[in-house]
Write a protein that holds these residues in place. Structure first.
Motif, short mmCIF file in Angstrom:
data_model
loop_
_atom_site.label_atom_id
_atom_site.label_comp_id
_atom_site.label_asym_id
_atom_site.label_seq_id
_atom_site.Cartn_x
_atom_site.Cartn_y
_atom_site.Cartn_z
N GLN A 1 27.49 48.81 48.42
CA GLN A 1 27.00 48.08 47.25
C GLN A 1 28.06 47.99 46.16
N LEU A 2 28.80 49.08 45.95
CA LEU A 2 29.87 49.06 44.95
C LEU A 2 30.98 48.09 45.35
N ASP A 3 31.30 48.04 46.64
CA ASP A 3 32.30 47.07 47.11
C ASP A 3 31.84 45.65 46.85
N ALA A 4 30.56 45.40 47.06
CA ALA A 4 30.03 44.06 46.83
C ALA A 4 30.07 43.70 45.34
N GLU A 5 29.76 44.66 44.47
CA GLU A 5 29.80 44.39 43.04
C GLU A 5 31.24 44.13 42.57
N MET A 6 32.19 44.91 43.10
CA MET A 6 33.58 44.69 42.74
C MET A 6 34.07 43.33 43.23
N ALA A 7 33.65 42.96 44.42
CA ALA A 7 34.05 41.65 44.95
C ALA A 7 33.50 40.51 44.09
N TRP A 8 32.28 40.67 43.60
CA TRP A 8 31.71 39.64 42.72
C TRP A 8 32.49 39.55 41.41
N CYS A 9 32.82 40.70 40.83
CA CYS A 9 33.60 40.70 39.59
C CYS A 9 34.97 40.06 39.80
N GLU A 10 35.63 40.38 40.90
CA GLU A 10 36.94 39.81 41.18
C GLU A 10 36.84 38.30 41.41
N GLN A 11 35.74 37.85 41.99
CA GLN A 11 35.55 36.42 42.17
C GLN A 11 35.43 35.71 40.83
N ARG A 12 34.66 36.28 39.90
CA ARG A 12 34.51 35.66 38.58
C ARG A 12 35.83 35.70 37.80
N ILE A 13 36.57 36.79 37.93
CA ILE A 13 37.86 36.88 37.24
C ILE A 13 38.83 35.86 37.80
N ALA A 14 38.86 35.71 39.12
CA ALA A 14 39.75 34.72 39.74
C ALA A 14 39.37 33.30 39.31
N GLN A 15 38.08 33.05 39.17
CA GLN A 15 37.66 31.73 38.72
C GLN A 15 38.12 31.47 37.29
N HIS A 16 38.04 32.48 36.44
CA HIS A 16 38.53 32.32 35.06
C HIS A 16 40.03 32.09 35.04
N ALA A 17 40.77 32.80 35.91
CA ALA A 17 42.22 32.62 35.96
C ALA A 17 42.60 31.23 36.45
N ARG A 18 41.77 30.62 37.30
CA ARG A 18 42.07 29.27 37.79
C ARG A 18 41.67 28.20 36.78
N SER A 19 40.63 28.44 36.00
CA SER A 19 40.13 27.42 35.08
C SER A 19 40.83 27.43 33.73
N ASP A 20 41.41 28.55 33.32
CA ASP A 20 42.09 28.65 32.03
C ASP A 20 43.55 28.25 32.19
N SER A 21 43.99 27.30 31.40
CA SER A 21 45.37 26.81 31.53
C SER A 21 46.39 27.88 31.17
N ARG A 22 46.10 28.69 30.18
CA ARG A 22 47.05 29.74 29.80
C ARG A 22 47.10 30.83 30.85
N ALA A 23 45.98 31.14 31.46
CA ALA A 23 45.98 32.14 32.53
C ALA A 23 46.75 31.64 33.74
N LYS A 24 46.69 30.35 34.02
CA LYS A 24 47.45 29.79 35.13
C LYS A 24 48.95 29.91 34.86
N LYS A 25 49.35 29.71 33.61
CA LYS A 25 50.76 29.89 33.26
C LYS A 25 51.18 31.34 33.42
N ALA A 26 50.33 32.26 32.99
CA ALA A 26 50.66 33.68 33.07
C ALA A 26 50.75 34.16 34.52
N ALA A 27 49.93 33.59 35.40
CA ALA A 27 49.91 34.03 36.79
C ALA A 27 51.16 33.62 37.56
N GLU A 28 52.01 32.78 36.97
CA GLU A 28 53.23 32.37 37.64
C GLU A 28 54.31 33.45 37.58
N LEU A 29 54.14 34.43 36.74
CA LEU A 29 55.15 35.48 36.61
C LEU A 29 55.13 36.40 37.82
N MET A 30 56.27 37.00 38.10
CA MET A 30 56.36 38.00 39.17
C MET A 30 55.68 39.29 38.71
#
Length: 367
Positions: free
Chosen positions: A199-228
């Motif tokens: 259950q904890l793994d499932a909750e973490m996976a859901w949180c990571e999915q929402r965070i990844a969605q925010h990183a894809r939808s936010d233009s500034r986050a997309k710029k930041a994700a280009e860094l090494m």
């Protein structure tokens, strides 16, 4: 511009609590006008009587951003002060800490121009950070659960490799093995623990999915994700934690705010540097350092200038210092990207100013 009368309340320090707000008010002459406690509802009604431009200061704590967002439309000047900087202005010292002295210290600290206020976060920012906090809580709970299961099994002589995958793969067989001396109740408890793990793994996976969605939808986050060394989790946390990067005067100041600058113990003109200060947001600094580890580990596989610098730095000063240096460099690059319209280019070389040519001095002729 309307002149503010010194006889009116010009600055208010508020000590926030769950059910009681303690206020400390001073006028234009820094004379105490009022010092009392009130309920939150009564406080918000009382704030409507304050003149526009009045400073209302509070410590950075739970609910402070909500209070500022609620009082902002009234024309008040809201200030959130770092809690570690307020304690120095408590006149009675640490041994006389109470709501009244805390409110007075907040009011006094708000009058100091060198103290920088914490920018008020929007509800959307706090919502994204709440997902990050939930993920961290699930991760800590999962680690505690794994250690608990290991300890219980070790009581019966059952030990496994350190990786969670090794324990997870061996636990079903252990529960089905009738040759070990595990009692029946403990087997049931371990089964429930394994289900809780899932259950904890499932909750973490859901949180990571929402965070990844925010990183894809936010233009500034997309710029930041280009860094090494900056992935979607770090990119999302950066833009959610720091909304306006122009509050920092330079990239160096942002790196120092993140706690990645060396601490000092200098005196008498003799500079002595030691480890990083570890100030600022612990979660953000941890993400930057963890991401920098991956960049240092794979630096030898790339040919860009930053990776070549990392390889040389690792050989010269060691693994740990190279990781911190890379985290500090990423923090500075993030400030540059967020305050300009540039995109990250790993092959970018800074343009150095050409040295000024020395003026030719004519030699006077000898008579």
């Amino acid at each position: 511009m309307t002149e503010i009368s010194p006889s009116l309340v010009c600055r208010v320090g508020v000590d926030l609590a769950k059910r009681v707000y303690q206020v400390h008010c001073v006028d234009g002459f820094d004379k105490v006008v009022s010092c009392r406690s009130m309920s939150p509802d009564r406080f918000f009604e009382w704030c409507r009587t304050l003149q526009p431009g009045c400073v209302v200061a509070m410590e950075s704590c739970s609910g402070a951003h909500h209070v500022c967002r609620r009082l902002g439309p009234l024309g008040l000047r809201m200030m959130i002060l770092p809690a570690q900087h307020v304690g120095a202005y408590r006149s009675a010292g640490k041994r006389s800490k109470n709501d009244a002295t805390d409110a007075a210290a907040i009011c006094e600290a708000a009058s100091r121009p060198h103290l920088h206020a914490v920018p008020v976060k929007t509800a959307a920012q706090q919502g994204v950070l709440a997902i990050h906090r939930l993920r961290e809580g699930y991760k800590e709970e999962r680690t505690a659960l794994i250690n608990r299961l290991r300890g219980l099994l070790a009581e019966f002589g059952l030990t496994f490799a350190q990786s969670p995958q090794a324990l997870r793969s061996a636990l079903p067989d252990v529960l089905e093995d009738a040759s070990n001396e595990l009692p029946g109740d403990l087997r049931l408890a371990l089964q429930r623990g394994l289900a809780h793990w899932d259950q904890l793994d499932a909750e973490m996976a859901w949180c990571e999915q929402r965070i990844a969605q925010h990183a894809r939808s936010d233009s500034r986050a997309k710029k930041a994700a280009e860094l090494m060394g900056v992935g979607p989790i770090t990119a999302s946390a950066v833009v959610a934690t720091v909304d306006d990067f122009t509050q920092f005067k330079s990239a160096k100041q942002f790196g120092g705010w993140a706690g990645l600058a060396p601490s000092q113990n200098s005196s008498g003109g003799k500079t002595k540097l030691s480890g990083i200060t570890k100030r600022g947001d612990v979660y953000l600094r941890t993400l930057l350092i963890q991401g920098a580890k991956s960049a240092v580990m794979t630096a030898h596989q790339r040919s860009d200038p930053i990776s070549q610098w990392l390889v040389q730095l690792k050989e010269r000063v060691g693994w740990q210092k190279a990781v911190v240096a890379m985290a500090n460099k990423n923090a500075r690059i993030l400030w540059c990207l967020m305050t300009r319209e540039d995109r990250f280019d790993p092959h970018h070389l800074p343009q150095r100013a050409a040295p000024a040519q020395a003026a030719t001095v004519a030699t006077p002729a000898v008579a």
